[in-house]
Write a protein that holds these residues in place. Structure first.
Motif, short mmCIF file in Angstrom:
data_model
loop_
_atom_site.label_atom_id
_atom_site.label_comp_id
_atom_site.label_asym_id
_atom_site.label_seq_id
_atom_site.Cartn_x
_atom_site.Cartn_y
_atom_site.Cartn_z
N SER A 79 12.44 -18.92 15.78
CA SER A 79 12.75 -19.55 14.64
C SER A 79 11.70 -19.43 13.49
CB SER A 79 12.77 -21.21 14.84
OG SER A 79 11.75 -21.97 15.44
N THR A 80 12.12 -19.67 12.33
CA THR A 80 11.31 -19.64 11.02
C THR A 80 10.54 -21.03 11.05
OG1 THR A 80 12.72 -18.04 9.88
CG2 THR A 80 11.23 -19.74 8.64
N ASN A 110 13.00 -25.80 5.97
CA ASN A 110 13.68 -24.44 5.71
C ASN A 110 15.27 -24.44 5.79
OD1 ASN A 110 14.42 -21.76 7.51
ND2 ASN A 110 13.24 -23.47 8.70
N CYS A 111 15.49 -23.62 4.91
CA CYS A 111 16.88 -23.53 4.69
C CYS A 111 17.36 -22.22 4.40
CB CYS A 111 17.51 -24.67 3.77
SG CYS A 111 17.31 -23.98 2.03
N THR A 137 17.32 -26.93 7.95
CA THR A 137 18.39 -28.06 7.37
C THR A 137 19.65 -27.28 7.63
OG1 THR A 137 17.08 -28.75 5.20
CG2 THR A 137 19.38 -28.55 5.15
N TYR A 138 20.20 -28.26 8.34
CA TYR A 138 21.65 -28.22 8.99
C TYR A 138 22.49 -28.99 8.24
CZ TYR A 138 20.69 -25.23 12.90
OH TYR A 138 20.05 -24.36 14.04
N VAL A 139 23.35 -28.57 7.29
CA VAL A 139 24.19 -29.55 6.46
C VAL A 139 23.68 -30.69 5.90
CG1 VAL A 139 26.77 -30.33 6.44
CG2 VAL A 139 26.13 -28.93 8.48
N ASP A 140 22.38 -30.19 5.33
CA ASP A 140 21.86 -31.05 4.32
C ASP A 140 21.05 -32.09 5.14
OD1 ASP A 140 22.63 -29.84 1.94
OD2 ASP A 140 24.42 -30.85 1.66
N ASN A 150 17.63 -27.12 -1.62
CA ASN A 150 18.77 -27.56 -0.54
C ASN A 150 18.26 -28.43 0.52
OD1 ASN A 150 21.46 -25.95 -1.43
ND2 ASN A 150 20.02 -24.38 -1.68
N PHE A 186 20.21 -21.09 2.27
CA PHE A 186 20.36 -20.88 0.79
C PHE A 186 18.80 -20.48 0.07
CE2 PHE A 186 24.26 -23.45 1.24
CZ PHE A 186 25.04 -22.35 1.22
N ASN A 227 15.71 -17.30 6.31
CA ASN A 227 16.11 -16.40 7.08
C ASN A 227 15.32 -15.12 6.66
OD1 ASN A 227 17.85 -17.09 5.37
ND2 ASN A 227 19.53 -16.32 6.28
N SER A 264 13.95 -26.50 15.67
CA SER A 264 15.23 -25.51 15.45
C SER A 264 15.63 -25.11 17.05
CB SER A 264 14.53 -24.33 14.86
OG SER A 264 15.58 -23.29 15.04
C1 LIG Z 1 24.97 -25.13 11.79
C2 LIG Z 1 23.97 -24.94 10.46
C3 LIG Z 1 24.01 -25.57 9.40
C4 LIG Z 1 23.36 -25.00 8.37
N1 LIG Z 1 23.28 -25.85 7.11
C5 LIG Z 1 22.65 -25.36 6.11
C6 LIG Z 1 22.56 -26.13 4.97
O1 LIG Z 1 23.15 -27.02 4.69
N2 LIG Z 1 22.05 -25.55 3.62
C7 LIG Z 1 21.23 -24.42 3.75
O2 LIG Z 1 20.44 -23.81 2.81
N3 LIG Z 1 21.34 -23.87 5.10
C8 LIG Z 1 21.78 -24.21 6.11
N4 LIG Z 1 21.92 -23.59 7.32
C9 LIG Z 1 21.05 -22.22 7.57
C10 LIG Z 1 19.49 -22.56 8.13
O3 LIG Z 1 18.87 -23.69 7.57
C11 LIG Z 1 18.70 -21.17 8.01
O4 LIG Z 1 19.11 -20.11 8.60
C12 LIG Z 1 17.18 -21.66 8.50
O5 LIG Z 1 16.30 -20.60 7.77
C13 LIG Z 1 17.00 -21.45 10.31
O6 LIG Z 1 15.65 -21.83 10.28
P1 LIG Z 1 15.08 -21.44 11.89
O7 LIG Z 1 14.87 -20.14 11.90
O8 LIG Z 1 13.89 -22.43 11.70
O9 LIG Z 1 16.23 -22.20 12.80
C14 LIG Z 1 22.56 -23.95 8.39
C15 LIG Z 1 22.54 -23.26 9.58
C16 LIG Z 1 23.47 -23.69 10.54
C17 LIG Z 1 23.39 -22.97 12.02
#
Ligand SMILES: Cc1cc2nc3c(=O)[nH]c(=O)nc-3n(C[C@H](O)[C@H](O)[C@H](O)COP(=O)(O)O)c2cc1C
Length: 221
Positions: A15-16, A100-101, A69-72, A108, A103, A137, A9
């Protein structure tokens, strides 16, 4: 035995991804493993960083990849690490991926984790499993030990995963299913998330435009 955690991350320490990975490392450490922690976003910025990271993964019995996950998909820094490993790393390591994501549904993360599983297959590494958490989150990077009841199933799932990993086994399906459960009820999540969007929109003076769809094609009559 030795494990390395690669945090994918861009939020780094906050980060999570790190909170989840650090909890697993602690479990392995308490079972006598040596553990190390790396940050993908730092390591990918220099060729020395990447070389160093690859060497650490090669000397570890287990590599844990924890990312949002960023954009799948895994974020760009993680993809860069994978691309570098693909041509250079020795066969015979073991990989666990944990996504982790945002949604609430852990489904996801399915495509991100498939990317990691196929990557492990392609480089000839053993796949120790893919762990998936939705609503990441909700934890907002808090240490799991301090996150109270909301993280109870997360801790239990990771405890089960660590027990298997410490014995050189793949994570059991029970741990994957437990972590995959909704961290909070989806209705509650949606209400809270909608309020957060409204707050952010108000702060940025665009509350009246929050439902705009500027790229929507005009409806044909
Ligand atoms: C650029 C970007 C793209 C993301 N795409 C997705 C996604 O496709 N699906 C989803 O469920 N969350 C998506 N998220 C949300 C993150 O996966 C989520 O906030 C996650 O808990 C962040 O974890 P971290 O604290 O480890 O960075 C996205 C976030 C960002 C900033």
């Amino acid at each position: 035995m030795r494990a390395v955690l690669l945090i994918g991350s861009p939020r780094g320490e906050r980060s999570t991804s790190r909170a989840l990975g650090a909890y697993m490392l602690e479990g392995l450490r308490s079972r006598g493993w040596e553990v190390g922690e790396r940050y993908a976003c730092r390591d990918v910025t220099t060729s020395e960083g990447l070389t160093d990271l690859l060497a650490e993964m090669e000397r570890s019995d287990l590599s844990i990849l924890s990312f949002p996950t960023y954009v799948d998909s895994p974020p760009a820094a993680v993809m860069r690490v994978m691309e570098t490993m693909h041509g250079r790393i020795k066969r015979g390591g073991a990989l666990l991926a944990m996504a982790n994501c945002g949604f609430i549904g852990s489904g996801n993360n399915t495509s991100s984790l498939s990317i990691c599983r196929l990557f492990a297959r392609d480089i000839g590494w053993e796949w120790r499993g893919g762990l998936s958490l939705g609503g990441g989150n909700v934890l907002a990077g808090r240490a799991l030990q301090d996150a109270g009841g909301v993280a109870r199933n997360v801790r239990r799932a990771l405890d089960q995963a660590v027990s298997a990993l410490a014995e050189g086994k793949a994570v059991p399906q029970g741990a994957i299913d437990l972590l995959g459960r909704n961290i909070v009820p989806s209705l509650l999540y949606n209400i809270t998330a909608n309020r957060a969007w409204d707050r952010a929109a108000r702060k940025n003076n665009v509350l009246d435009r929050i439902r705009d769809r500027p790229y929507m094609e005009e409806e044909r009559r």
